[in-house]
Design a protein around this motif. Structure first.
Motif, PDB file in Angstrom:
ATOM      1  N   SER A 132       0.800  -1.235   0.000  1.00  0.00           N
ATOM      2  CA  SER A 132       0.000   0.000   0.000  1.00  0.00           C
ATOM      3  C   SER A 132       0.827   1.277   0.000  1.00  0.00           C
ATOM      4  CB  SER A 132      -0.926   0.004   1.230  1.00  0.00           C
ATOM      5  OG  SER A 132      -1.713  -1.158   1.268  1.00  0.00           O
ATOM      6  N   GLY A 133       2.153   1.172   0.100  1.00  0.00           N
ATOM      7  CA  GLY A 133       2.984   2.377   0.152  1.00  0.00           C
ATOM      8  C   GLY A 133       3.008   2.973   1.547  1.00  0.00           C
ATOM      9  N   LYS A 134       3.074   4.287   1.617  1.00  0.00           N
ATOM     10  CA  LYS A 134       3.136   4.953   2.912  1.00  0.00           C
ATOM     11  C   LYS A 134       1.756   5.019   3.557  1.00  0.00           C
ATOM     12  CE  LYS A 134       7.272   7.743   2.099  1.00  0.00           C
ATOM     13  NZ  LYS A 134       7.845   9.104   2.053  1.00  0.00           N
ATOM     14  N   LEU A 135       1.688   4.556   4.822  1.00  0.00           N
ATOM     15  CA  LEU A 135       0.424   4.522   5.554  1.00  0.00           C
ATOM     16  C   LEU A 135       0.548   5.250   6.881  1.00  0.00           C
ATOM     17  CD1 LEU A 135      -0.520   0.747   5.102  1.00  0.00           C
ATOM     18  CD2 LEU A 135      -1.593   2.697   3.939  1.00  0.00           C
ATOM     19  N   LEU A 136      -0.581   5.730   7.374  1.00  0.00           N
ATOM     20  CA  LEU A 136      -0.629   6.339   8.695  1.00  0.00           C
ATOM     21  C   LEU A 136      -0.755   5.239   9.741  1.00  0.00           C
ATOM     22  CD1 LEU A 136      -0.824   9.022  10.331  1.00  0.00           C
ATOM     23  CD2 LEU A 136      -3.319   8.757  10.194  1.00  0.00           C
ATOM     24  N   ALA A 137       0.208   5.160  10.647  1.00  0.00           N
ATOM     25  CA  ALA A 137       0.154   4.196  11.758  1.00  0.00           C
ATOM     26  C   ALA A 137      -0.460   4.901  12.959  1.00  0.00           C
ATOM     27  CB  ALA A 137       1.550   3.686  12.081  1.00  0.00           C
ATOM     28  N   MET A 138      -1.612   4.402  13.398  1.00  0.00           N
ATOM     29  CA  MET A 138      -2.386   5.050  14.469  1.00  0.00           C
ATOM     30  C   MET A 138      -2.321   4.195  15.733  1.00  0.00           C
ATOM     31  SD  MET A 138      -5.537   6.040  11.902  1.00  0.00           S
ATOM     32  CE  MET A 138      -5.371   4.505  10.948  1.00  0.00           C
ATOM     33  N   THR A 139      -1.732   4.728  16.778  1.00  0.00           N
ATOM     34  CA  THR A 139      -1.520   3.960  18.006  1.00  0.00           C
ATOM     35  C   THR A 139      -2.486   4.405  19.089  1.00  0.00           C
ATOM     36  OG1 THR A 139       0.824   3.698  17.478  1.00  0.00           O
ATOM     37  CG2 THR A 139       0.181   3.315  19.760  1.00  0.00           C
ATOM     38  N   ARG A 140      -3.087   3.431  19.753  1.00  0.00           N
ATOM     39  CA  ARG A 140      -4.043   3.711  20.832  1.00  0.00           C
ATOM     40  C   ARG A 140      -4.016   2.594  21.864  1.00  0.00           C
ATOM     41  NH1 ARG A 140     -10.002   2.999  20.682  1.00  0.00           N
ATOM     42  NH2 ARG A 140      -9.365   2.220  22.702  1.00  0.00           N
ATOM     43  N   PRO A 141      -4.418   2.894  23.114  1.00  0.00           N
ATOM     44  CA  PRO A 141      -4.489   1.847  24.143  1.00  0.00           C
ATOM     45  C   PRO A 141      -5.592   0.846  23.802  1.00  0.00           C
ATOM     46  CG  PRO A 141      -4.595   4.062  25.093  1.00  0.00           C
ATOM     47  CD  PRO A 141      -4.795   4.218  23.632  1.00  0.00           C
ATOM     48  N   ALA A 142      -5.354  -0.422  24.161  1.00  0.00           N
ATOM     49  CA  ALA A 142      -6.358  -1.466  23.920  1.00  0.00           C
ATOM     50  C   ALA A 142      -6.374  -2.442  25.086  1.00  0.00           C
ATOM     51  CB  ALA A 142      -6.046  -2.198  22.613  1.00  0.00           C
ATOM     52  N   PHE A 143      -7.431  -3.225  25.179  1.00  0.00           N
ATOM     53  CA  PHE A 143      -7.610  -4.223  26.239  1.00  0.00           C
ATOM     54  C   PHE A 143      -7.384  -3.609  27.621  1.00  0.00           C
ATOM     55  CE2 PHE A 143      -6.594  -6.823  22.494  1.00  0.00           C
ATOM     56  CZ  PHE A 143      -7.700  -7.663  22.495  1.00  0.00           C
ATOM     57  N   GLY A 144      -8.139  -2.535  27.870  1.00  0.00           N
ATOM     58  CA  GLY A 144      -8.064  -1.892  29.183  1.00  0.00           C
ATOM     59  C   GLY A 144      -6.736  -1.209  29.449  1.00  0.00           C
ATOM     60  N   GLY A 145      -6.026  -0.906  28.363  1.00  0.00           N
ATOM     61  CA  GLY A 145      -4.750  -0.213  28.530  1.00  0.00           C
ATOM     62  C   GLY A 145      -3.579  -1.142  28.764  1.00  0.00           C
ATOM     63  N   ASN A 146      -3.809  -2.439  28.671  1.00  0.00           N
ATOM     64  CA  ASN A 146      -2.724  -3.394  28.917  1.00  0.00           C
ATOM     65  C   ASN A 146      -1.775  -3.526  27.732  1.00  0.00           C
ATOM     66  OD1 ASN A 146      -3.429  -4.238  31.594  1.00  0.00           O
ATOM     67  ND2 ASN A 146      -5.210  -5.230  30.705  1.00  0.00           N
ATOM     68  N   ILE A 147      -2.231  -3.134  26.552  1.00  0.00           N
ATOM     69  CA  ILE A 147      -1.338  -3.112  25.395  1.00  0.00           C
ATOM     70  C   ILE A 147      -1.568  -1.828  24.611  1.00  0.00           C
ATOM     71  CG2 ILE A 147      -1.308  -5.621  25.173  1.00  0.00           C
ATOM     72  CD1 ILE A 147      -3.122  -5.259  22.689  1.00  0.00           C
ATOM     73  N   MET A 148      -0.600  -1.461  23.782  1.00  0.00           N
ATOM     74  CA  MET A 148      -0.758  -0.337  22.862  1.00  0.00           C
ATOM     75  C   MET A 148      -0.857  -0.934  21.458  1.00  0.00           C
ATOM     76  SD  MET A 148      -0.788   2.221  24.897  1.00  0.00           S
ATOM     77  CE  MET A 148      -0.542   3.701  23.925  1.00  0.00           C
ATOM     78  N   ALA A 281       1.514   2.320  36.568  1.00  0.00           N
ATOM     79  CA  ALA A 281       0.786   1.425  35.665  1.00  0.00           C
ATOM     80  C   ALA A 281       0.739   2.054  34.278  1.00  0.00           C
ATOM     81  CB  ALA A 281      -0.639   1.197  36.181  1.00  0.00           C
ATOM     82  N   ILE A 282       0.698   1.203  33.244  1.00  0.00           N
ATOM     83  CA  ILE A 282       0.742   1.701  31.869  1.00  0.00           C
ATOM     84  C   ILE A 282      -0.395   2.680  31.575  1.00  0.00           C
ATOM     85  CG2 ILE A 282      -0.571  -0.252  30.944  1.00  0.00           C
ATOM     86  CD1 ILE A 282       1.131  -0.052  28.415  1.00  0.00           C
ATOM     87  N   GLN A 283      -1.551   2.466  32.247  1.00  0.00           N
ATOM     88  CA  GLN A 283      -2.693   3.347  32.029  1.00  0.00           C
ATOM     89  C   GLN A 283      -2.368   4.780  32.454  1.00  0.00           C
ATOM     90  OE1 GLN A 283      -2.797   0.381  33.486  1.00  0.00           O
ATOM     91  NE2 GLN A 283      -4.608  -0.777  32.878  1.00  0.00           N
ATOM     92  N   HIS A 284      -1.584   4.929  33.525  1.00  0.00           N
ATOM     93  CA  HIS A 284      -1.209   6.263  33.982  1.00  0.00           C
ATOM     94  C   HIS A 284      -0.064   6.819  33.144  1.00  0.00           C
ATOM     95  CE1 HIS A 284      -0.875   9.588  36.841  1.00  0.00           C
ATOM     96  NE2 HIS A 284       0.435   9.461  36.725  1.00  0.00           N
ATOM     97  N   VAL A 285       0.918   6.006  32.886  1.00  0.00           N
ATOM     98  CA  VAL A 285       2.105   6.446  32.135  1.00  0.00           C
ATOM     99  C   VAL A 285       1.726   6.978  30.759  1.00  0.00           C
ATOM    100  CG1 VAL A 285       4.226   5.634  31.033  1.00  0.00           C
ATOM    101  CG2 VAL A 285       3.692   4.962  33.390  1.00  0.00           C
ATOM    102  N   ALA A 286       0.717   6.365  30.124  1.00  0.00           N
ATOM    103  CA  ALA A 286       0.293   6.816  28.796  1.00  0.00           C
ATOM    104  C   ALA A 286      -0.154   8.265  28.802  1.00  0.00           C
ATOM    105  CB  ALA A 286      -0.841   5.925  28.282  1.00  0.00           C
TER     106      ALA A 286
END
Length: 338
Positions: A132-148, A281-286
């Motif tokens: 697809s060439g250059k794409l926008l990578a969009m990062t967000r918290p998931a699974f209650g903030g346990n992963i990004m 906790a990752i939820q706060h650090v984010a």
């Protein structure tokens, strides 16, 4: 072919909201990687002059939809305005602030133009995809903030995201930059105004916006109770800052939710973030990891907060903060006398 990054810059009472300026700043970095332009979009009534300010924050072009029906925010007319712009201009990327308006508007626009939406993003970048060439990578918290989670929209355009206020940094205002605003006419009808606003009541309650603070003294469960915030207030006063909190203290009823930092609270980036009794906790650090300087105080020398701290102090916050406050009082008094 879809091109350019369109930033939906909110306005409230005819004044541009801060989140739009932040997104314009971030969009300039993404546009440089994509080889595209940044286009600011403002929807409202009598907002052409205010919209011009987006040039000063980095926009290459500014588009407005200016109509009396847009005097107050109503979902249907605003959705129609943004959808019309997307159909006419065919943008590659569209960014919204993850505010009450953005969260109402963005999913409906995505549905109308048949594309995906990544909500409540805390990070944006450009990556190269073989197909697809250059794409926008969009990062967000998931699974209650346990992963990004990093999400890509490979097959549909525009690539759309809502971004948390306070996560991105606005560019320094350059008053020498200016340009001509392009107006797009939208054929509104009486059917578009499906809500009648009888009265607007503005809340008198003054809530401190911790996202604006240059110094934050933030408390976690380790401060012991609501009285612990009295101790932090004294310290914050001497530092010329505000107090903030982790979610644990808000859930316990020790402090108002307007002071909460984290995934379910606010994202902040002060010059100094003093974390007191916060585990990390990752939820706060984010919500605070973009702070310029992070100093943490915790009795547990293996606390996760130390991993994101520039300086870590192992000790009892109830002992260290009063001593720090006294030292600051003495320093400030000497400074005034000299």
């Amino acid at each position: 072919m879809s091109k350019d990054i369109y930033v939906i810059a909110e306005q409230r009472d005819g004044k541009l909201a801060k989140v739009g300026k932040e997104l314009i700043g971030e969009a300039t970095k993404l546009a440089a990687d994509l080889g595209e332009k940044v286009v600011g979009v403002v929807v409202g009534n009598g907002i052409k002059e205010e919209a011009k300010k987006l040039f000063q924050y980095g926009a290459d072009e500014v588009v407005v939809v200016d109509d009396p029906i847009l005097e107050h925010y109503m979902t249907e007319p605003y959705v129609k305005a943004i959808t019309t712009i997307i159909h006419e201009c065919d943008p590659n990327v569209v960014l919204f602030g993850a505010t009450s308006i953005g969260r109402d508007l963005a999913p409906r626009v995505a549905g109308r133009v048949h594309t995906g939406l990544t909500a409540d993003c805390t990070g944006l970048s450009v990556i190269e995809d073989e197909q697809s060439g250059k794409l926008l990578a969009m990062t967000r918290p998931a699974f209650g903030g346990n992963i990004m989670a990093t999400i890509l929209c490979k097959n549909f355009r525009p690539q759309m995201a809502t971004v948390r206020p306070g996560v991105m940094a606005a560019l320094k205002k350059d008053e020498s930059k200016t340009g001509e605003v392009k107006e797009i006419k939208v054929p509104f009808t009486a059917e578009d105004q499906n809500v009648e606003i009888l009265e607007e009541v503005k809340a008198d309650k003054k809530v401190v916006d911790i996202t604006e603070a240059k110094v934050l003294v933030s408390g976690g469960r380790g401060i012991g109770g609501p009285e612990g915030f009295d101790m932090l207030k004294e310290c914050a006063k001497e530092l010329g800052g505000e107090i903030a909190s982790s979610r644990a203290c808000v859930d316990a009823g020790w402090i108002d939710s307007s002071r909460q930092v984290g995934q379910t609270g606010k994202t902040v980036r002060p010059n100094l973030y003093l974390a007191c009794g916060i585990s990390g906790a990752i939820q706060h650090v984010a919500g605070m990891e973009s702070s310029d300087l992070v100093i943490s105080i915790n009795k547990n020398d293996t606390a996760a907060i130390f991993d994101v701290s520039d300086l870590g102090i192992v000790g009892d916050v109830k002992v260290i903060i009063p001593k720090l406050t006294e030292a600051l009082k003495k320093y400030n008094a000497e400074k005034e006398n000299n």
